[in-house]
Design an enzyme around this catalytic site. Sequence first.
Site, short mmCIF file in Angstrom:
data_model
loop_
_atom_site.label_atom_id
_atom_site.label_comp_id
_atom_site.label_asym_id
_atom_site.label_seq_id
_atom_site.Cartn_x
_atom_site.Cartn_y
_atom_site.Cartn_z
N GLY A 151 0.79 -1.22 0.00
CA GLY A 151 0.00 0.00 0.00
C GLY A 151 0.83 1.27 0.00
N THR A 152 1.91 1.29 0.75
CA THR A 152 2.73 2.50 0.83
C THR A 152 3.33 2.83 -0.53
OG1 THR A 152 3.24 2.22 3.17
CG2 THR A 152 4.78 3.53 1.87
N ASN A 198 -8.67 3.85 8.59
CA ASN A 198 -8.04 2.69 9.22
C ASN A 198 -8.25 2.64 10.73
OD1 ASN A 198 -6.20 5.01 8.66
ND2 ASN A 198 -4.87 3.94 10.08
N GLN A 215 -7.94 -0.25 3.51
CA GLN A 215 -8.79 -0.77 4.58
C GLN A 215 -10.18 -1.14 4.10
OE1 GLN A 215 -7.95 -1.75 7.45
NE2 GLN A 215 -5.97 -0.79 7.81
N SER A 255 -3.68 -3.39 -0.61
CA SER A 255 -2.50 -4.04 -0.03
C SER A 255 -2.86 -5.45 0.39
CB SER A 255 -2.00 -3.24 1.17
OG SER A 255 -0.83 -3.82 1.71
N GLY A 256 -2.01 -6.41 0.01
CA GLY A 256 -2.32 -7.81 0.24
C GLY A 256 -2.47 -8.21 1.68
N HIS A 257 -1.62 -7.69 2.56
CA HIS A 257 -1.62 -8.20 3.93
C HIS A 257 -2.82 -7.73 4.74
CE1 HIS A 257 -0.15 -4.83 6.62
NE2 HIS A 257 0.12 -4.31 5.43
N THR A 302 11.79 -7.01 -10.97
CA THR A 302 11.35 -8.37 -11.26
C THR A 302 10.06 -8.68 -10.53
OG1 THR A 302 13.65 -9.05 -11.54
CG2 THR A 302 12.03 -10.80 -11.15
N CYS A 330 1.36 1.57 12.27
CA CYS A 330 2.52 2.29 11.78
C CYS A 330 2.90 3.43 12.71
CB CYS A 330 2.26 2.84 10.38
SG CYS A 330 0.91 4.00 10.33
#
Length: 382
Positions: free
Chosen positions: A71-72, A149, A177, A197-199, A235, A317
């Site tokens: 996300g960042t 968030n 979020q 964002s995946g996590h 990559t 964060c």
Amino acid sequence: MQRFYFDHNATTPVKAGVLEAMLPCFQEVFGNASSIHHFGQTARQRVEHARRQVARFLNARPEEIVFTAGGTESNNHAIFGAAPDPAAAHIVTTAIEHPAVLSPCAELERRGACVHRVAPTPHGAVPASALVAALRHDTRLVSMMLVNNELGTIQPVAECARAARAAGALVHCDAVQAAGRIPLDVDALEVNLLTISGHKLGAPKGIGALYIRKGTPIAPLLHGGHHERDRRAGTENVPGAVALGAACELAMREPSLAPLRDRLEAGILQSVPDAALNGAAPRVGNTTNIRIPGVEGEAMVIALDLAGFAISSGAACSSGAIEPSHVLTAIGLTREDARSSLRFSLGPENTEAQVDSLIAAVARCAARLRALSPTYHEHVTR
């Protein structure tokens, strides 16, 4: 001791289906997806399948999806890429954005951009009318989150985006979020750029995506090879992309967590005297933010951790920050009330039994900490 996790807005465990999808990519499908031989093209097929999955999740075209490290990076790419000449840029954002938006905007401001930060109401949402009023003829970018968030409050992105694009501005939405908690449709939102964002939805850390609407002028953030159609050098993270695609597929089938969240919220408000809800605007179903006067939020996080429950006193964060949450002070809370606030964010593995145990633990820990708190004694005697 049994331990239960109620901090899903910070990060989520990798889902079993996601892990199953990505495991072959570490040994069997290990090729460089940019190579033209069999091993590379097998990896490329996995990446493009994942791109289609993410595109379906967002109601986008596959070619509009760029895989990133999270996300960042996606937020930085959108903001810096949309304003390549900061001295000529007028940017509108909100006062309750994640630091991954506020910090790039502040950096552009240092480079000469004019940044307008729109304040929220006490209910935790930014009024669309206030954001629209901040638009100028030279506004280059509007960047606003879809779901906050800390509060879980839903922001009026579509209404703001419609006005911003009519004024000639690009619109970026931080949907980190929101992903997996409410449906996402880039056409309905009318945005040019959107971040996930995946996590935050059951994939591992280190993978994200940036939606870039076809025809949107945006400069790359990273320079190097010709990966991702010259939009993001580096990559390809094949296991990460596969994981994000699988997580998006699974998220579309998950039920709402609102009934469980409401049970937790009501239980705490009933069992802890003077506890109050932060943010009354419409919210996603997994999040509640509650202040408990007379108790330091950090102390409650530690006490509940010792009791076997993981929660948060704000954004992960910002853990360790001396200042209170900028989100909570922006909606009008005093510094003391902001510091006494707790965020509970649920996930699909949480149960009613876990929620009931957490309610009892919150009441128990709050009573014990208040007994030691001179500020709470002053509060109740006023």
